[in-house]
Design an enzyme around this catalytic site. Structure first.
Site, PDB file in Angstrom:
ATOM      1  N   MET A   1     125.305  -1.844 108.015  1.00 56.93           N
ATOM      2  CA  MET A   1     124.513  -2.981 108.483  1.00 56.93           C
ATOM      3  C   MET A   1     123.074  -2.615 108.843  1.00 56.93           C
ATOM      4  SD  MET A   1     126.437  -5.725 108.324  1.00 56.93           S
ATOM      5  CE  MET A   1     126.014  -6.940 109.581  1.00 56.93           C
TER       6      MET A   1
ATOM      7  N   HIS B   1     120.329  -5.719 107.079  1.00 56.33           N
ATOM      8  CA  HIS B   1     120.858  -6.891 107.786  1.00 56.33           C
ATOM      9  C   HIS B   1     120.504  -6.872 109.266  1.00 56.33           C
ATOM     10  CE1 HIS B   1     123.771  -9.557 109.736  1.00 56.33           C
ATOM     11  NE2 HIS B   1     123.959 -10.147 108.567  1.00 56.33           N
ATOM     12  N   ASP B   2     120.747  -5.748 109.928  1.00 55.80           N
ATOM     13  CA  ASP B   2     120.488  -5.647 111.366  1.00 55.80           C
ATOM     14  C   ASP B   2     119.202  -4.903 111.684  1.00 55.80           C
ATOM     15  OD1 ASP B   2     122.851  -6.976 111.715  1.00 55.80           O
ATOM     16  OD2 ASP B   2     123.979  -5.257 112.472  1.00 55.80           O
ATOM     17  N   THR B   3     118.417  -4.617 110.661  1.00 58.87           N
ATOM     18  CA  THR B   3     117.183  -3.856 110.860  1.00 58.87           C
ATOM     19  C   THR B   3     116.009  -4.603 110.227  1.00 58.87           C
ATOM     20  OG1 THR B   3     117.832  -2.523 108.921  1.00 58.87           O
ATOM     21  CG2 THR B   3     118.297  -1.593 111.112  1.00 58.87           C
TER      22      THR B   3
END
Length: 296
Positions: free
Chosen positions: A194, A199-201
């Site tokens: 992720m 997505h999370d960065t």
């Protein structure tokens, strides 16, 4: 004079060596390539990726093609992954929270690869197998770096109910081991975690990861032999614009077009169509039937 007994002994010994060879090393030749890898990144608009200093150079640098008319299927993430190997979203679209743990009884790409003797693996970052290689159906692992929804094979009971197929869903660290032993499968699906997929960065993080991952692979002449690699994004970040995603084809089997650009209309179903055409596999009777195979 050589005895017949000696000759038959030599033939039998040679046959034993062949039969003992690992299945992964038996190559089924394809029309356009012998190995195909799919790498999926997360949630970014086409224009933003085109503005990135690395992604904007990949096609030309590696004599590949930027796919300028490639569309994702829907929103949000998970149905797109299901579509890539199942040929359909299987009736789901904007219901991701409800389908993360869904189990589909439909056929997938596995069901057309295996009868033809074509090996496959899902390499998932931060994934851990269950005991004895069983499928791990947990929603998330490793502090949510691995998410089941980005590993489409886990959503098909035709895979999770089969012990031998579960053993083909492996931690991503297995890829280097397979490269070193010369046993990479012919179809590879690679799921970054992720953080690495952006997505999370951020886009810049995904760019840095992709460069660090892709460049060594393509410079490895043994790995990059009769190979095609698709790098794509699951969907756009902005749901209010057309669902065009940045995608590129590279690898030694890819024939560069003018300006390293291919404006043919493709979508995620084209992954299946390409694999099916390359090895004359038939189809799943889903969106893959009408999808256009990649120009390789």
């Amino acid at each position: 004079m050589v005895s017949w007994k000696f000759v038959t002994g030599v033939i039998a010994a040679a046959a034993a060596v062949v039969s003992a060879a690992p299945l992964e090393k038996r190559i089924v030749s394809g029309k356009n390539f012998d190995h195909f890898m799919v790498i999926v990144l997360e949630n970014e608009d086409y224009a933003a990726v085109m503005a990135d200093s690395y992604f904007s150079t990949v096609a030309a640098k590696h004599n590949g093609n930027l796919l300028t008319n490639y569309q994702a299927i829907t929103h949000p993430s998970q149905p797109n992954y299901i579509a890539m190997i199942g040929g359909s979203t299987l009736g789901f679209s904007r219901l991701e929270l409800f389908i993360i743990k869904s189990n589909f009884f439909s056929k997938s790409i596995v069901d057309i690869l295996e009868p033809a003797g074509i090996t496959w693996k899902e390499y998932a970052e931060n994934y851990t197998q269950g005991s004895n290689g069983a499928c791990n159906t947990a929603t998330s692992l490793s502090n949510s770096l691995y998410m089941r929804k980005h590993n489409p094979f886990i959503s098909f009971t035709t895979v999770t109910s089969n012990a031998s197929r579960c053993k083909n869903i492996v931690p991503a660290t297995q890829l280097q081991t397979d490269i070193n032993s010369g046993s990479v499968p012919q179809f590879m699906f690679y799921t970054p975690n992720m953080n690495d997929d952006g997505h999370d960065t951020s886009l810049s993080t995904a760019s840095k990861w992709t460069k660090g991952f892709l460049e060594p692979l393509l410079s490895n002449t043994a790995f990059n032999k009769n190979l095609a690699v698709l790098i794509t994004w699951d969907e756009t970040k902005d749901y209010d614009i057309p669902n065009q995603v940045w995608s590129v084809l590279v690898g030694s089997s890819v024939k560069a077009l003018a300006n390293n650009t291919d404006n043919t209309a493709y979508n995620h179903y084209s992954i299946l169509a390409t694999v099916e055409e390359n090895w004359s596999l038939g189809n799943l009777g889903q969106g893959d039937v009408s999808a256009t195979p990649f120009n390789i």
